[in-house]
Design a protein around this motif. Structure first.
Motif, PDB file in Angstrom:
ATOM      1  N   TRP A 523       0.819  -1.213   0.000  1.00 34.14           N
ATOM      2  CA  TRP A 523       0.000   0.000   0.000  1.00 34.14           C
ATOM      3  C   TRP A 523       0.853   1.264   0.000  1.00 34.14           C
ATOM      4  N   LYS A 524       2.168   1.106  -0.069  1.00 32.96           N
ATOM      5  CA  LYS A 524       3.121   2.233  -0.111  1.00 32.96           C
ATOM      6  C   LYS A 524       2.875   3.206   1.039  1.00 32.96           C
ATOM      7  N   LEU A 525       2.748   2.627   2.230  1.00 35.01           N
ATOM      8  CA  LEU A 525       2.444   3.414   3.417  1.00 35.01           C
ATOM      9  C   LEU A 525       3.560   3.390   4.450  1.00 35.01           C
ATOM     10  N   ILE A 526       4.725   2.853   4.083  1.00 35.25           N
ATOM     11  CA  ILE A 526       5.767   2.710   5.098  1.00 35.25           C
ATOM     12  C   ILE A 526       6.283   4.066   5.555  1.00 35.25           C
ATOM     13  N   GLU A 527       6.542   4.982   4.608  1.00 35.47           N
ATOM     14  CA  GLU A 527       7.029   6.302   5.007  1.00 35.47           C
ATOM     15  C   GLU A 527       6.018   7.002   5.911  1.00 35.47           C
ATOM     16  N   LYS A 528       4.766   6.985   5.506  1.00 34.17           N
ATOM     17  CA  LYS A 528       3.718   7.678   6.263  1.00 34.17           C
ATOM     18  C   LYS A 528       3.550   7.071   7.649  1.00 34.17           C
ATOM     19  N   THR A 529       3.708   5.752   7.758  1.00 36.66           N
ATOM     20  CA  THR A 529       3.438   5.056   9.016  1.00 36.66           C
ATOM     21  C   THR A 529       4.638   5.034   9.948  1.00 36.66           C
ATOM     22  N   LEU A 530       5.841   4.870   9.385  1.00 34.72           N
ATOM     23  CA  LEU A 530       7.004   4.597  10.221  1.00 34.72           C
ATOM     24  C   LEU A 530       8.059   5.691  10.236  1.00 34.72           C
ATOM     25  N   ASN A 531       8.237   6.382   9.122  1.00 36.06           N
ATOM     26  CA  ASN A 531       9.377   7.303   9.031  1.00 36.06           C
ATOM     27  C   ASN A 531       9.330   8.393  10.099  1.00 36.06           C
ATOM     28  N   GLY A 532      10.515   8.720  10.592  1.00 37.04           N
ATOM     29  CA  GLY A 532      10.645   9.788  11.573  1.00 37.04           C
ATOM     30  C   GLY A 532      10.485   9.353  13.009  1.00 37.04           C
ATOM     31  N   THR A 533      10.234   8.054  13.233  1.00 34.54           N
ATOM     32  CA  THR A 533      10.053   7.566  14.595  1.00 34.54           C
ATOM     33  C   THR A 533      11.079   6.481  14.909  1.00 34.54           C
ATOM     34  N   LYS A 534      11.289   6.245  16.172  1.00 33.54           N
ATOM     35  CA  LYS A 534      12.086   5.108  16.637  1.00 33.54           C
ATOM     36  C   LYS A 534      11.200   4.077  17.334  1.00 33.54           C
ATOM     37  N   GLY A 535       9.921   4.360  17.370  1.00 33.78           N
ATOM     38  CA  GLY A 535       9.028   3.481  18.106  1.00 33.78           C
ATOM     39  C   GLY A 535       8.936   3.900  19.566  1.00 33.78           C
ATOM     40  N   THR A 536       7.916   3.406  20.237  1.00 34.06           N
ATOM     41  CA  THR A 536       7.716   3.748  21.647  1.00 34.06           C
ATOM     42  C   THR A 536       7.549   2.493  22.490  1.00 34.06           C
ATOM     43  N   LYS A 537       7.819   2.662  23.763  1.00 34.96           N
ATOM     44  CA  LYS A 537       7.645   1.584  24.729  1.00 34.96           C
ATOM     45  C   LYS A 537       6.985   2.158  25.970  1.00 34.96           C
ATOM     46  N   VAL A 538       6.579   1.283  26.864  1.00 33.77           N
ATOM     47  CA  VAL A 538       5.989   1.719  28.120  1.00 33.77           C
ATOM     48  C   VAL A 538       6.951   1.351  29.252  1.00 33.77           C
ATOM     49  N   VAL A 539       7.100   2.240  30.197  1.00 36.43           N
ATOM     50  CA  VAL A 539       7.874   1.959  31.403  1.00 36.43           C
ATOM     51  C   VAL A 539       6.897   1.986  32.574  1.00 36.43           C
ATOM     52  N   ILE A 540       6.701   0.840  33.184  1.00 40.51           N
ATOM     53  CA  ILE A 540       5.802   0.707  34.323  1.00 40.51           C
ATOM     54  C   ILE A 540       6.669   0.567  35.568  1.00 40.51           C
ATOM     55  N   ALA A 541       6.541   1.496  36.474  1.00 42.41           N
ATOM     56  CA  ALA A 541       7.411   1.523  37.646  1.00 42.41           C
ATOM     57  C   ALA A 541       6.593   1.533  38.932  1.00 42.41           C
ATOM     58  N   LEU A 542       7.091   0.819  39.935  1.00 40.75           N
ATOM     59  CA  LEU A 542       6.468   0.812  41.253  1.00 40.75           C
ATOM     60  C   LEU A 542       6.779   2.137  41.954  1.00 40.75           C
ATOM     61  N   LYS A 543       5.758   2.764  42.493  1.00 37.63           N
ATOM     62  CA  LYS A 543       5.952   4.025  43.197  1.00 37.63           C
ATOM     63  C   LYS A 543       6.894   3.825  44.382  1.00 37.63           C
ATOM     64  N   THR A 544       7.570   4.856  44.775  1.00 36.96           N
ATOM     65  CA  THR A 544       8.521   4.766  45.890  1.00 36.96           C
ATOM     66  C   THR A 544       7.867   5.051  47.228  1.00 36.96           C
ATOM     67  N   THR A 545       6.637   5.525  47.189  1.00 36.76           N
ATOM     68  CA  THR A 545       5.909   5.783  48.444  1.00 36.76           C
ATOM     69  C   THR A 545       4.493   5.227  48.339  1.00 36.76           C
ATOM     70  N   GLY A 546       3.935   4.877  49.490  1.00 36.54           N
ATOM     71  CA  GLY A 546       2.548   4.429  49.530  1.00 36.54           C
ATOM     72  C   GLY A 546       2.345   2.990  49.112  1.00 36.54           C
ATOM     73  N   VAL A 547       3.419   2.245  48.939  1.00 39.06           N
ATOM     74  CA  VAL A 547       3.313   0.843  48.510  1.00 39.06           C
ATOM     75  C   VAL A 547       3.505  -0.060  49.729  1.00 39.06           C
ATOM     76  N   PRO A 548       2.611  -1.036  49.955  1.00 37.71           N
ATOM     77  CA  PRO A 548       2.777  -1.929  51.109  1.00 37.71           C
ATOM     78  C   PRO A 548       4.118  -2.650  51.071  1.00 37.71           C
ATOM     79  N   SER A 549       4.697  -2.867  52.211  1.00 36.65           N
ATOM     80  CA  SER A 549       6.006  -3.522  52.287  1.00 36.65           C
ATOM     81  C   SER A 549       5.952  -4.963  51.795  1.00 36.65           C
ATOM     82  N   ASP A 550       4.777  -5.577  51.872  1.00 35.57           N
ATOM     83  CA  ASP A 550       4.639  -6.967  51.423  1.00 35.57           C
ATOM     84  C   ASP A 550       4.048  -7.059  50.017  1.00 35.57           C
ATOM     85  N   PHE A 551       4.183  -5.996  49.228  1.00 25.37           N
ATOM     86  CA  PHE A 551       3.557  -5.973  47.901  1.00 25.37           C
ATOM     87  C   PHE A 551       3.992  -7.155  47.043  1.00 25.37           C
ATOM     88  N   ALA A 552       5.285  -7.446  47.001  1.00 28.64           N
ATOM     89  CA  ALA A 552       5.785  -8.531  46.150  1.00 28.64           C
ATOM     90  C   ALA A 552       5.184  -9.871  46.543  1.00 28.64           C
TER      91      ALA A 552
END
Length: 619
Positions: A523-552
């Motif tokens: 469909w000749k859509l690669i430039e329109k869809t992908l060019n100019g990006t490196k892609g994205t990811k999600v970083v999910i992090a446990l908060k440093t406060t307010g988390v129960p000590s036995d969370f794990a």
């Protein structure tokens, strides 16, 4: 069923043939002599099995030589590392796409075509064999010649059509082997003609399905022709949107649909488990149209394992390797909500990045494993996957909790499609057994036939038919029909909107099946869809406060929504592992260059006009 075809042709195997369950059960390296085969359909089948072995597609739908087409060539996964991907970085050279072949080699494309041509020539001259048996054998060879040429044409455009085995000795034979490139149209016509021959003589269903599981059928030939002519009608090969090309594609895709439905093909009920239904009670998977069989047979000559299971599972669950094909955040965001509407467009289901997993298209859960998801991959029924990061005060940095902080997902996600779990596995799946996966690859499944038909129907203005097929696909997925019965689809779409909706549906339905890159390219859509990006990811992090000590220790028993709402931060970030420049696909890549070494070998070969030559791949 795991005892399947891999191919055997040496004469020393022939005595064992009568005791085999299937004519496609073993592997060998040679081909039987035509003098020995003459009049004997059993021995001819042995030679044909060698053709199967050389030409069946590998897991993931990538090309045989260059290996193009996997998840790292699109936004499904991107290139998750610092190694160069020349296709996406815009650094491809004339020599890089070597599928054309630059030397005499039985395993390159023209070497494989020579084997097929020799089989067709020898069997065609056999005056002793029953015509019915001979035609069925020849039909399978024509199918694979069409497949081999299509793999070349979609890379380069027109290529030399060699239809008979060439002499291999002497200067005269060498000079005669110099054949110019045929036009792309001529190649498409030949591929279609070979598939017409296959359709004429192949059965719709083979007798003894268990013994013939994996053999191509009339429906498979029609479905492949439908895919081929859909490519021919797509913008890559049809930039002026010539409607007659769409009509031709529509006619064959409708025929493929009719042939397959008449022979019992239909969507498998469970999208997540369809890969694990092969032969049950002598009946094959209703969704499988064109497949490559794998097995877990114990003997070295019979064992043929696919690498998908071992390469895709988390590294800590495989013992070695693993962690490939990881979904990007871009793919995660592409899935609609349960009502079929895009995230943010649904009025029934609220979307937020914080609770990205909530109320999504059911195919999301069956394709993507995410932090906190239930994934019984270790034969623990309620096993939860944890990929979040937590702050290490000693190291003064965030580290992954996954596998002791090492070998974790680069994006926070894993692909779970076609991976065995405790509810589908016949035996315990431990780190050592994952490398012995025998799950079959469905190169064409019935869902593709439906979406090919929908796309071709759109091309000729039959939008009602396109709606029908999209709704069937979405209904199987488990998307809600809605009060209008449109399964979240926009009403009264234009032709252009429907094309887009079908490509969006293919992105979800065929995620990690090697389809996305080729769809964007045709469909000749690669430039329109992908060019100019490196892609994205999600970083999910446990908060440093307010988390129960036995969370794990208690997290497995907590509600996921509460965990994400109260204890996690969710941050969307560029894929830091992609250290190269942003994606820069170039227009000339829509037809790859013929390698210079191939041109040097054959003075009649002309380079594509997008690479400095005079050959027009649009002709």
């Amino acid at each position: 069923m795991k005892k399947k075809y891999i191919i055997y042709t040496a004469l020393c195997s022939m005595l064992a043939l009568a005791s085999c369950e299937s004519v496609l059960d073993k592997t060998d390296l040679g081909a039987a002599s035509p003098d020995l085969i003459a009049g004997d359909s059993v021995l001819a089948n042995i030679a044909l099995n060698y053709v199967y072995n050389q030409n069946l597609p590998d897991w993931g739908g990538v090309t045989a030589i260059s290996g193009i087409g996997g998840s790292v060539y699109s936004e499904e996964s991107y290139n998750q590392g610092s190694s160069e991907n020349k296709y996406l970085e815009g650094t491809l050279t004339q020599a890089d796409v070597s599928d054309f072949g630059t030397a005499l080699n039985a395993n390159n494309n023209y070497g494989k075509i020579r084997t097929i041509n020799s089989f067709i020539f020898d069997l065609g001259n056999d005056k002793l064999m029953d015509n019915g048996a001979k035609n069925r054998l020849l039909a399978q060879a024509y199918f694979f010649r069409a497949w081999r040429y299509f793999e070349l044409v979609k890379l380069y455009g027109g290529v030399p059509l060699v239809l008979t085995p060439q002499d291999a000795v002497g200067q005269e034979a060498r000079d005669a082997s110099f054949i110019p490139r045929n036009t792309t149209t001529q190649c498409y016509n030949r591929i279609a003609a070979d598939l017409d021959t296959a359709m004429k003589y192949l059965p719709t269903v083979w007798q003894s399905p268990s013994a013939n599981w994996g053999r191509v059928t009339r429906g498979a030939a029609a479905a492949l022709k439908g895919r081929v002519l859909l490519y021919a009608a797509s913008p890559q090969f049809n930039p002026n949107d010539v409607v007659s090309k769409w009509q031709t594609a529509y006619d064959i895709n409708k025929q493929a649909y009719d042939i397959l439905t008449a022979s019992g093909s239909k969507l498998f009920a469970d999208y997540g488990k369809m890969w694990f239904s092969e032969i049950t009670g002598g009946v094959g998977n209703s969704e499988a149209v064109f497949i490559t069989g794998y097995n877990t047979s114990p003997g070295d000559q019979q064992k043929r394992n696919n690498g998908w299971e071992a390469s895709t599972r988390p590294k800590y669950s495989t013992g070695s390797g693993g962690g490939s094909n990881i979904p990007s955040w871009d793919l995660v965001k592409a899935y609609p909500m349960k009502d079929g509407k895009k995230p943010g467009a649904s009025t029934k289901y609220t979307y937020s990045d914080q609770l990205f997993y909530k109320d999504r298209d059911p195919r999301f859960e069956k394709t993507i494993a995410y932090n906190g998801s239930t994934w019984p991959m270790t034969n623990v029924t309620n096993n939860r996957l944890w990929t979040y990061q937590q702050y290490d005060a000693n190291a003064k940095k965030y580290v992954s909790v996954e596998n002791g902080g090492t070998n974790g997902s680069n994006t926070g996600f894993y692909c779970r499609k076609a991976l065995q779990t405790s509810d589908v596995a016949a035996s315990t799946l431990d780190a050592s057994s994952t490398i012995y996966s025998g799950t079959d690859w469905m190169e064409i499944r019935f869902a593709e036939v439906l979406l090919n038909l929908a796309e071709a129907a759109t091309g000729v203005g039959r939008l009602d038919e396109a709606y029908t097929q999209l709704k069937v696909i979405r209904a199987r997925a488990g998307i809600e029909a809605g009060t209008d019965g449109l399964y979240g689809l926009k009403a009264n779409m234009t032709r252009a909107e429907m094309f887009t909706a079908i490509l969006d549906e293919r992105q979800i339905e065929f995620a990690f099946e090697g389809k996305r890159f080729w769809d964007l390219r045709r469909w000749k859509l690669i430039e329109k869809t992908l060019n100019g990006t490196k892609g994205t990811k999600v970083v999910i992090a446990l908060k440093t406060t307010g988390v129960p000590s036995d969370f794990a220790a208690t997290r497995d028993g907590l509600k996921l929504d509460d965990i994400y709402t109260n204890y996690f931060t969710v941050t969307i970030t560029p894929n830091a592992l992609m250290t190269r420049n942003a994606i820069a696909w170039k227009p000339e890549y829509y037809y790859f260059a013929i390698p210079q070494a191939a041109i040097n070998n054959n003075p009649l070969i002309i380079q594509n006009n997008t690479w400095g030559g005079a050959f027009d791949p649009l002709q």
